[in-house]
Scaffold this motif. Sequence first.
Motif, PDB file in Angstrom:
ATOM      1  N   ILE A   8       0.866  -1.186   0.000  1.00  0.00           N
ATOM      2  CA  ILE A   8       0.000   0.000   0.000  1.00  0.00           C
ATOM      3  C   ILE A   8       0.899   1.232   0.000  1.00  0.00           C
ATOM      4  N   LEU A  15      -6.128   7.929   3.975  1.00  0.00           N
ATOM      5  CA  LEU A  15      -6.787   6.748   3.394  1.00  0.00           C
ATOM      6  C   LEU A  15      -5.898   5.515   3.465  1.00  0.00           C
ATOM      7  N   GLY A  16      -4.609   5.686   3.164  1.00  0.00           N
ATOM      8  CA  GLY A  16      -3.671   4.566   3.152  1.00  0.00           C
ATOM      9  C   GLY A  16      -3.621   3.828   4.472  1.00  0.00           C
ATOM     10  N   HIS A  18      -5.970   3.670   6.812  1.00  0.00           N
ATOM     11  CA  HIS A  18      -7.220   2.921   7.016  1.00  0.00           C
ATOM     12  C   HIS A  18      -7.232   1.649   6.161  1.00  0.00           C
ATOM     13  N   LEU A  19      -6.633   1.723   4.968  1.00  0.00           N
ATOM     14  CA  LEU A  19      -6.516   0.518   4.136  1.00  0.00           C
ATOM     15  C   LEU A  19      -5.581  -0.505   4.778  1.00  0.00           C
ATOM     16  N   CYS A  20      -4.480  -0.022   5.364  1.00  0.00           N
ATOM     17  CA  CYS A  20      -3.573  -0.936   6.094  1.00  0.00           C
ATOM     18  C   CYS A  20      -4.346  -1.684   7.175  1.00  0.00           C
ATOM     19  N   ARG A  22      -7.525  -2.332   7.339  1.00  0.00           N
ATOM     20  CA  ARG A  22      -8.496  -3.270   6.753  1.00  0.00           C
ATOM     21  C   ARG A  22      -7.798  -4.553   6.281  1.00  0.00           C
ATOM     22  N   PHE A  23      -6.669  -4.386   5.592  1.00  0.00           N
ATOM     23  CA  PHE A  23      -5.984  -5.569   5.053  1.00  0.00           C
ATOM     24  C   PHE A  23      -5.342  -6.410   6.161  1.00  0.00           C
ATOM     25  N   LEU A  74      -1.837  -1.440  -3.919  1.00  0.00           N
ATOM     26  CA  LEU A  74      -2.785  -0.328  -3.913  1.00  0.00           C
ATOM     27  C   LEU A  74      -1.971   0.961  -3.936  1.00  0.00           C
ATOM     28  N   VAL A 223     -13.400   2.471   2.208  1.00  0.00           N
ATOM     29  CA  VAL A 223     -12.481   1.331   2.299  1.00  0.00           C
ATOM     30  C   VAL A 223     -13.186   0.039   1.877  1.00  0.00           C
ATOM     31  N   ILE A 226     -13.428   0.048  -1.906  1.00  0.00           N
ATOM     32  CA  ILE A 226     -12.117  -0.205  -2.520  1.00  0.00           C
ATOM     33  C   ILE A 226     -11.769  -1.696  -2.418  1.00  0.00           C
ATOM     34  N   PHE A 227     -12.023  -2.276  -1.252  1.00  0.00           N
ATOM     35  CA  PHE A 227     -11.725  -3.696  -1.054  1.00  0.00           C
ATOM     36  C   PHE A 227     -12.523  -4.554  -2.045  1.00  0.00           C
TER      37      PHE A 227
END
Length: 315
Positions: A8, A15-16, A18-20, A22-23, A74, A223, A226-227
């Motif tokens: 990522i 945003l990055g 929050h993506l971390c 989630r993953f 991402l 998020v 995006i997922f």
Amino acid sequence: MANKRVLITGGAGFLGSHLCDRFISEGFHVIAMDNLLTGSLDNIEHLMPLSRFEYYNNDVSNYVHLSGDLDYILHFASPASPIDYLKMPIQTLKVGALGTHNLLGLALSKNARILVASTSEVYGDPLVHPQNEDYWGNVNPVGPRGVYDEAKRFLESITMAYHTYHKLETRIVRIFNTYGPRMRLNDGRVLPAFIGQALRGEDLTVFGDGSQTRSFCYVDDLVEGIFRLLMSDYPNPVNIGNPDEITIKEFGEEIIKLTGTSQKLIYKDLPVDDPKQRKPNIDRAREILGWEPKYSRAEGLKPTYEFFKKKIKGE
């Protein structure tokens, strides 16, 4: 998804990060990359002790090297607020062009699927309302906002070229106004600006007459979209945003009510090329991803406001 590795970029950003999260929660091994130009290690501090998390300080515009297998990328590295990209126009263009090129090359060499973060700004000051993915936009390439708008239009173009020429698995998300905890207070975007002013006891600054509109999407909803897009098999651009449209004037009044302050709205000139209307058509996301936002503005503003309250206290 155990043992799947995801890179990522912009991983320490709003945003990055929050993506971390989630993953990590989905069982991935997460590699965050950020040069901290606009990101902050505070956003990913809680992930640092985890064995399934790595962080690299790197500018993806220069080069990207990673050893080992990689399943997904991402690409979220880019200044994203007007204050940032007007202050750093060259870096913004470079990360949209050279950074994207480097990451597409990495995806190709690793046989990884890549999702790139585009923006509603590719529509410019739109002449079509609401904006759907087939609209080509109304963008001024040499105006002050052109550095961001054109960087993202190029990002989409080169991504699609890699998809058609190299048969690379690519995904393109067009992100509309998003908010939530970990936004920077002084990034120039309307929501943190309003909340920051309200909490400091200042009047709220509205640019223009306040009749321009925005549609705000809570970060958890974004998020999720995006997922789902990454895991889908759809290569064309998809709008992810909340179609609940509000004028800036009404939004300012909403924030004053939320913070219980007695400030008023003050008006200043509208910046050049500032979009008058912003509302996503999300039919494609509904149809292809089965996605739509779950959080109302009132629900999303509560944790966002609490986050900013702590931030202001810290100041």
